[in-house]
Design a protein around this motif. Sequence first.
Motif, PDB file in Angstrom:
ATOM      1  N   LEU A 235       2.987  13.794  23.051  1.00 13.49           N
ATOM      2  CA  LEU A 235       1.686  13.368  23.913  1.00 13.49           C
ATOM      3  C   LEU A 235       1.379  14.346  25.088  1.00 13.49           C
ATOM      4  N   THR A 236       2.428  15.136  25.687  1.00 10.49           N
ATOM      5  CA  THR A 236       2.212  16.430  26.323  1.00 10.49           C
ATOM      6  C   THR A 236       1.287  17.316  25.833  1.00 10.49           C
ATOM      7  N   ASN A 237       1.723  17.867  24.627  1.00 12.75           N
ATOM      8  CA  ASN A 237       1.129  18.906  23.758  1.00 12.75           C
ATOM      9  C   ASN A 237       0.096  18.519  22.985  1.00 12.75           C
ATOM     10  N   LYS A 238      -0.170  17.301  22.823  1.00 12.23           N
ATOM     11  CA  LYS A 238      -1.429  16.819  22.014  1.00 12.23           C
ATOM     12  C   LYS A 238      -1.069  17.008  20.528  1.00 12.23           C
ATOM     13  N   LEU A 239       0.390  16.915  20.290  1.00 10.57           N
ATOM     14  CA  LEU A 239       0.667  17.170  18.861  1.00 10.57           C
ATOM     15  C   LEU A 239       0.384  15.586  17.686  1.00 10.57           C
ATOM     16  N   LYS A 240      -0.108  15.964  16.854  1.00  6.98           N
ATOM     17  CA  LYS A 240      -0.442  14.704  15.956  1.00  6.98           C
ATOM     18  C   LYS A 240       0.494  14.589  15.107  1.00  6.98           C
ATOM     19  N   GLY A 241       1.542  15.160  14.830  1.00  7.49           N
ATOM     20  CA  GLY A 241       2.700  14.896  13.893  1.00  7.49           C
ATOM     21  C   GLY A 241       4.060  15.871  14.477  1.00  7.49           C
ATOM     22  N   ASN A 242       4.778  15.968  13.461  1.00  9.12           N
ATOM     23  CA  ASN A 242       6.093  16.704  14.015  1.00  9.12           C
ATOM     24  C   ASN A 242       6.268  18.232  13.731  1.00  9.12           C
ATOM     25  N   MET A 243       4.884  18.669  13.278  1.00  5.52           N
ATOM     26  CA  MET A 243       4.774  19.990  12.852  1.00  5.52           C
ATOM     27  C   MET A 243       4.601  21.065  14.037  1.00  5.52           C
ATOM     28  N   ILE A 244       5.511  21.880  14.381  1.00  6.52           N
ATOM     29  CA  ILE A 244       5.589  23.147  15.455  1.00  6.52           C
ATOM     30  C   ILE A 244       5.701  24.463  14.680  1.00  6.52           C
ATOM     31  N   ARG A 245       5.028  25.461  15.449  1.00  9.37           N
ATOM     32  CA  ARG A 245       5.099  26.737  14.735  1.00  9.37           C
ATOM     33  C   ARG A 245       5.874  27.651  15.794  1.00  9.37           C
ATOM     34  N   GLU A 246       6.653  28.643  15.039  1.00  9.96           N
ATOM     35  CA  GLU A 246       7.461  29.764  15.977  1.00  9.96           C
ATOM     36  C   GLU A 246       6.403  30.484  16.778  1.00  9.96           C
ATOM     37  N   GLY A 247       6.903  30.514  18.042  1.00  9.26           N
ATOM     38  CA  GLY A 247       6.027  31.385  18.950  1.00  9.26           C
ATOM     39  C   GLY A 247       5.183  30.348  19.711  1.00  9.26           C
ATOM     40  N   GLU A 248       5.076  29.017  19.311  1.00  5.60           N
ATOM     41  CA  GLU A 248       4.303  28.278  20.024  1.00  5.60           C
ATOM     42  C   GLU A 248       4.864  27.942  21.471  1.00  5.60           C
ATOM     43  N   ARG A 249       4.007  27.793  22.447  1.00  9.58           N
ATOM     44  CA  ARG A 249       4.779  27.422  23.862  1.00  9.58           C
ATOM     45  C   ARG A 249       4.615  25.863  24.048  1.00  9.58           C
ATOM     46  N   LEU A 250       5.477  25.283  24.119  1.00 11.00           N
ATOM     47  CA  LEU A 250       5.482  23.611  24.492  1.00 11.00           C
ATOM     48  C   LEU A 250       5.675  23.402  25.955  1.00 11.00           C
ATOM     49  N   ILE A 251       5.012  22.511  26.465  1.00  9.49           N
ATOM     50  CA  ILE A 251       5.235  22.164  27.850  1.00  9.49           C
ATOM     51  C   ILE A 251       6.294  20.725  27.706  1.00  9.49           C
ATOM     52  N   LEU A 252       7.164  20.874  28.564  1.00 13.81           N
ATOM     53  CA  LEU A 252       8.307  19.806  28.556  1.00 13.81           C
ATOM     54  C   LEU A 252       8.258  19.142  29.819  1.00 13.81           C
ATOM     55  N   HIS A 253       7.678  17.837  30.139  1.00 12.41           N
ATOM     56  CA  HIS A 253       8.152  16.914  31.064  1.00 12.41           C
ATOM     57  C   HIS A 253       7.905  15.499  30.497  1.00 12.41           C
ATOM     58  N   GLU A 254       8.591  14.692  31.434  1.00 10.76           N
ATOM     59  CA  GLU A 254       8.407  13.044  31.078  1.00 10.76           C
ATOM     60  C   GLU A 254       7.189  12.633  31.716  1.00 10.76           C
TER      61      GLU A 254
END
Length: 408
Positions: free
Chosen positions: A389-408
């Motif tokens: 939800l925070t990173n507006k991801l539609k599925g479980n796919m993530i890419r190497e080098g991508e920066r993710l925001i992590l918070h509840e």
Amino acid sequence: MKYFLLLLLPFLLSASLNFTSNHTKEISVLESFDIEASFLYDPIMNEMKNSNMTIYKDKRFFQAMNDAYLFIPAVKSILAKHDIPAEFLFLAMAESHFSAKAYSAKSASGLWQFMPETGKVYGLKIDEYVDERRDLIKSTEAAAKHLRDLHDKFGKWYLAAIAYNCGSGRLSRAIEAAKSNDLNTLLDPKKMYIPRESRLYIRKIVALAIMGNDEQFLLKSEYEHLLNRANAYSISTVRVPRGESLKRVSKLVGIPLGELQKLNRHLKYDFVPPYFDGYDIYIPYIKLSDFKQKYFEEEIQNIYKVHVVRGGDSLYDIGKRYGVSYKMIMDFNSLKSSIISLNQKLIIPIDNKANVEKINKGIYHLVKKGDTLESISKAYKISIKSIQLTNKLKGNMIREGERLILHE
């Protein structure tokens, strides 16, 4: 009987030649310290050498040499550049057993055991991020300059070594009291011109140097590889940008993190200081080509927290919350004063996993090879759905080098 003597003769000649060769090398070691050949018969030094050859044969001497194989060539090169006898390598061994992390009760630190004041006099930086007394190269440069200054003052290398231990002022007073700078006079145990520690210190350095130049001793010890190893390996200096993490360099270049940390003991944290023009770190020379091919810069390499200043915040309180000093926050954000304003965004570097777990809100994670949403959620104790939800991801796919925001 004659036949037996003929068979024995080559061994007797070999032993005689070995003794002559070794005796010549021992005299050469003494000459490098400006010490007369008669010192070979000093009973305390000989007892020290013989007992050490027994003790060190099993572990300490060779373990120290073995651990230091990467940087010994660099140390020798720096000493030679400043016209310091190569045998002064064993002064560092006497001081720290070649351990950059060595620390004494008197606050001396590093390979050459510099006190903070002396270190700063010779250009070593000691601040929130680094203690360059533990920098293998810079501390050796400083030690070489210091030894050169002491030699220029006292005129003998053995005096420079003694002054390194007890201080030039203490040695000057001793020479004045003894009305001589002769080594045997200064070592007089009854007159005690110099401290007992210094009387043993110069003997220890000489004993270690004699051992280190004794090829037969090395050959008999199963450590004969040290004879050539010290000339075959070295380290390279590379510049990385502010905030770069040793962990990231380790993974990109393929250097074991422990080995990289060992070569960079001067760094107080996992990351290099936030100095504008970057900072030098050391890697094994054999990895220099890999570094040039594989290393690339990131804007900010560390896991970090973006803190938005709220009412009542101070840099001190913010630093305490995240486990870093307020000065580090100022440096990372290029603040000239401790004054901060409402809603101002501050970058907080976090190099400690425990701190990350404590403050798992608003953390940015750089996706590495092998990362999955499941592994990231477990590491930070954050649900997969929250990350999506925070990173507006539609599925479980993530890419190497991508920066993710992590918070509840």
